[in-house]
Enzyme design. Structure first.
Site, PDB file in Angstrom:
ATOM      1  N   GLY A  57      -5.410   5.999   3.560  1.00 41.86           N
ATOM      2  CA  GLY A  57      -4.396   6.985   3.898  1.00 41.86           C
ATOM      3  C   GLY A  57      -3.377   6.483   4.906  1.00 41.86           C
ATOM      4  CB  CYS A  58      -3.328   3.822   7.339  1.00 43.23           C
ATOM      5  SG  CYS A  58      -4.356   4.798   8.430  1.00 43.23           S
ATOM      6  CD  GLU A  59       4.512   3.163   6.077  1.00 40.75           C
ATOM      7  OE1 GLU A  59       5.450   2.356   6.186  1.00 40.75           O
ATOM      8  OE2 GLU A  59       4.594   4.341   6.443  1.00 40.75           O
TER       9      GLU A  59
END
Length: 143
Positions: A57-59
């Protein structure tokens, strides 16, 4: 944990972060402060950066490791992005060296609002910050 130690949650706690950020009046000053805190976070050794510790869920890539000593939790995290390393420190200041009860009852929404940062982050950065918090809270609840 065989990871390097850091001052977040021990020497620099959530209230210290709030006090510092509320003293800074501009977004640019706050951004610089977050980057400076990120520089205090030790680099995680490459051999410790394993896929199972990646935060989804992290860029950017974010690795999060935890250890529970039966009383308090210890967390270490790293990222390949400078600003994300700084954002990680905000989370660690709140959750590192805390009990399961303290982590579960901590109001992260109010904390982030007091810091005055979330509205300046891109949606993907904000989602990534929440993903880090969610992963920590899931680890705590699984014990």
């Amino acid at each position: 944990m065989t990871c390097p130690t850091h001052p977040f949650g021990i020497e620099i706690c959530a209230q210290d972060v709030i006090d510092t950020m509320q003293f800074l009046t501009s977004w640019e000053d706050r951004y610089r402060q977050v980057i400076m805190w990120g520089k205090l976070l030790p680099k995680m050794p490459e051999e410790m950066k394993v896929d199972q510790d990646l935060v989804s869920g992290c860029e950017s890539q974010v690795w999060l490791m935890s250890e529970f000593d039966g009383k308090v939790w210890y967390f270490i995290a790293d990222s390949d992005a400078r600003i994300v390393r700084g954002l990680i420190t905000l989370v660690l200041a709140a959750f590192n060296n805390q009990t399961s009860q303290q982590i579960s009852s901590f109001d992260t929404q109010a904390y982030f609002e007091q810091l005055g940062l979330v509205e300046h982050l891109t949606q993907t950065r904000g989602n990534g910050l929440r993903a880090i918090v969610d992963k920590i809270q899931a680890k705590v609840q699984s014990v």
